[in-house]
Motif scaffolding. Structure first.
Motif, PDB file in Angstrom:
ATOM      1  N   ARG A  22       7.752  -1.089   1.886  1.00  0.00           N
ATOM      2  CA  ARG A  22       6.568  -0.226   1.958  1.00  0.00           C
ATOM      3  C   ARG A  22       6.939   1.215   1.602  1.00  0.00           C
ATOM      4  NH1 ARG A  22       1.883  -1.656   4.442  1.00  0.00           N
ATOM      5  NH2 ARG A  22       1.761  -3.800   5.182  1.00  0.00           N
ATOM      6  N   LYS A  23       5.935   1.939   1.170  1.00  0.00           N
ATOM      7  CA  LYS A  23       6.151   3.361   0.891  1.00  0.00           C
ATOM      8  C   LYS A  23       6.397   4.100   2.196  1.00  0.00           C
ATOM      9  CE  LYS A  23       3.191   3.642  -3.220  1.00  0.00           C
ATOM     10  NZ  LYS A  23       1.924   4.182  -3.759  1.00  0.00           N
ATOM     11  N   LYS A  24       7.249   5.091   2.119  1.00  0.00           N
ATOM     12  CA  LYS A  24       7.487   5.925   3.290  1.00  0.00           C
ATOM     13  C   LYS A  24       6.330   6.897   3.461  1.00  0.00           C
ATOM     14  CE  LYS A  24      12.519   5.759   3.059  1.00  0.00           C
ATOM     15  NZ  LYS A  24      13.764   6.548   2.885  1.00  0.00           N
ATOM     16  N   THR A  25       5.961   7.115   4.703  1.00  0.00           N
ATOM     17  CA  THR A  25       4.882   8.059   4.991  1.00  0.00           C
ATOM     18  C   THR A  25       5.382   9.468   4.739  1.00  0.00           C
ATOM     19  OG1 THR A  25       4.072   6.572   6.693  1.00  0.00           O
ATOM     20  CG2 THR A  25       3.213   8.818   6.711  1.00  0.00           C
ATOM     21  N   TRP A  42      -1.156  -0.867  -2.758  1.00  0.00           N
ATOM     22  CA  TRP A  42      -0.832   0.549  -2.912  1.00  0.00           C
ATOM     23  C   TRP A  42       0.129   1.041  -1.832  1.00  0.00           C
ATOM     24  CZ3 TRP A  42      -2.009   4.512  -6.338  1.00  0.00           C
ATOM     25  CH2 TRP A  42      -2.780   4.132  -7.434  1.00  0.00           C
ATOM     26  N   GLN A  43       0.255   0.288  -0.762  1.00  0.00           N
ATOM     27  CA  GLN A  43       1.165   0.695   0.308  1.00  0.00           C
ATOM     28  C   GLN A  43       2.608   0.275   0.031  1.00  0.00           C
ATOM     29  OE1 GLN A  43      -0.418  -0.797   3.995  1.00  0.00           O
ATOM     30  NE2 GLN A  43      -2.369   0.257   3.733  1.00  0.00           N
ATOM     31  N   LEU A  44       2.820  -0.423  -1.081  1.00  0.00           N
ATOM     32  CA  LEU A  44       4.161  -0.910  -1.413  1.00  0.00           C
ATOM     33  C   LEU A  44       4.826  -0.006  -2.453  1.00  0.00           C
ATOM     34  CD1 LEU A  44       3.293  -4.712  -1.697  1.00  0.00           C
ATOM     35  CD2 LEU A  44       4.234  -3.506   0.286  1.00  0.00           C
ATOM     36  N   ASN A  45       6.124   0.135  -2.318  1.00  0.00           N
ATOM     37  CA  ASN A  45       6.893   1.003  -3.216  1.00  0.00           C
ATOM     38  C   ASN A  45       7.524   0.167  -4.334  1.00  0.00           C
ATOM     39  OD1 ASN A  45       8.401   2.931  -4.455  1.00  0.00           O
ATOM     40  ND2 ASN A  45       9.764   3.322  -2.729  1.00  0.00           N
ATOM     41  N   GLY A  96      -5.714   5.017  -2.221  1.00  0.00           N
ATOM     42  CA  GLY A  96      -4.803   3.889  -2.377  1.00  0.00           C
ATOM     43  C   GLY A  96      -4.524   3.181  -1.069  1.00  0.00           C
ATOM     44  N   GLU A  97      -5.576   2.826  -0.335  1.00  0.00           N
ATOM     45  CA  GLU A  97      -5.406   2.243   0.991  1.00  0.00           C
ATOM     46  C   GLU A  97      -5.248   0.720   0.957  1.00  0.00           C
ATOM     47  OE1 GLU A  97      -5.300   5.896   2.497  1.00  0.00           O
ATOM     48  OE2 GLU A  97      -4.971   4.049   3.600  1.00  0.00           O
ATOM     49  N   THR A  98      -5.313   0.130  -0.213  1.00  0.00           N
ATOM     50  CA  THR A  98      -5.147  -1.322  -0.275  1.00  0.00           C
ATOM     51  C   THR A  98      -3.701  -1.684   0.008  1.00  0.00           C
ATOM     52  OG1 THR A  98      -4.625  -1.344  -2.620  1.00  0.00           O
ATOM     53  CG2 THR A  98      -6.955  -1.461  -2.026  1.00  0.00           C
ATOM     54  N   ASP A  99      -3.481  -2.951   0.291  1.00  0.00           N
ATOM     55  CA  ASP A  99      -2.129  -3.410   0.639  1.00  0.00           C
ATOM     56  C   ASP A  99      -1.140  -3.213  -0.505  1.00  0.00           C
ATOM     57  OD1 ASP A  99      -2.704  -4.265   3.260  1.00  0.00           O
ATOM     58  OD2 ASP A  99      -3.688  -6.049   2.471  1.00  0.00           O
TER      59      ASP A  99
END
Length: 306
Positions: free
Chosen positions: A195-198, A142-145, A137-140
């Motif tokens: 963004r999703k938290k790491t 997928w990085q959003l919550n 899920g490395e697309t932009d």
């Protein structure tokens, strides 16, 4: 019987081992309270059956097991009681020299004692390259919550409706229109969705990790001590730490359940995720022992519980 079929499967597995013969460790709660184990000079244990406290079926099951382990030169390593006065949990191996230290400890987590075996195994920490790596899920997008509670879907829908799509798409082919659509949506989402938290690689909560590390430290210290008084003191601390671990797990479970209940109305996916995770748990019970007879069938066990 079920036990016989399990032993037959074990025999089949051992017979199909590739050469050179790998190191085998076979362990579990075999539930033979009528067997007394005594350690010999080579650290393996010899067995002795107390015929007065067993049935013919139980004795036959044990002899069936010994027939298989003897066939493949498996040696049993535990002589200490693992539940009350009985040695129920046992460990077989075809290379007793790999066990450098064995200790049986009382546990607050179970009515069985805890067996700790130290080996001279060295793990090979090579990175394994998968032929088909999982999509991360490395697309932009997928990085959003998108499940964040602070996302205003009203604002997002309003801004989407305010975009002059008919002008942007005018005299454009399908592929270009799709690219324009995705670009606009992405800019909008980046603007309004956090963004999703790491996540850390370890899913173990920090508090529990501290308790686990404390447990390791105490057990290590117990192995090194020669004082009986200090050993008892350390055992007490180990029990206290285990109790704290149990309490921490219970609190964590309650917190998760509370969070699911609070959010399932607005986000039903939370409930389904929780249910699916519970499905992976091993919920089987048994075997039951009634009048020296073991019952393995789950339906029969349920009938007895009703």
């Amino acid at each position: 019987s079920s036990f016989t079929s399990i032993v037959d499967k074990l025999n089949n597995l051992l017979s199909n081992m590739n050469a050179p013969e790998p190191t085998v460790i076979l362990t579990g709660d075999f539930n033979f309270p009528f067997v007394k184990w005594t350690k010999d000079t080579h650290n393996g244990c010899r067995w002795e059956i107390n015929s007065s406290s067993t049935t013919l079926d139980e004795k036959a099951q044990f002899l069936k097991l010994t027939e298989v382990v003897d066939k493949y030169n498996l040696v049993q390593a535990i002589e200490e009681p693992t539940r009350e006065r009985n040695t129920l949990d046992i460990v077989f191996t075809n290379d007793i020299s790999i066990f450098t230290h064995i200790e049986v400890l009382k546990s607050s987590l179970s009515d069985h004692n805890q067996i700790e075996v130290t080996t001279n195994f060295k793990t090979n920490n090579r990175d394994i390259n998968k032929e088909t790596p999982n999509y991360g899920g490395e697309t932009d997008f997928w990085q959003l919550n998108f499940h964040n509670d602070n996302v205003s879907w009203y604002t997002i829908n309003k801004e989407i409706n305010d975009i002059p799509w008919h002008i942007l798409f005018n005299e454009k082919n399908t592929e270009t229109c799709i690219n324009i659509l995705l670009s606009c949506l992405l800019m909008l989402c980046i603007k309004l969705i956090p963004r999703k938290k790491t996540r850390n690689k370890s899913k173990i909560p920090r508090e529990r990790k501290k308790l686990l590390n404390r447990m390791k430290m105490l057990k290590r210290e117990k192995h090194r001590t020669y004082s009986k008084i200090k050993e008892k003191m350390l055992e007490k601390k180990i029990h206290e730490t285990e109790t704290m671990l149990i309490h921490h797990r219970k609190e964590e479970r309650r917190t998760k359940e509370k969070k699911v209940i609070e959010n399932m109305k607005n986000n039903p996916k939370v409930l389904f995720d929780y249910i699916n995770k519970q499905k992976d748990r091993d919920t089987k019970i048994g075997p039951f022992k009634i009048q020296n007879e073991y019952i393995y069938d789950q339906k029969e066990i349920c009938k007895l519980l009703v």
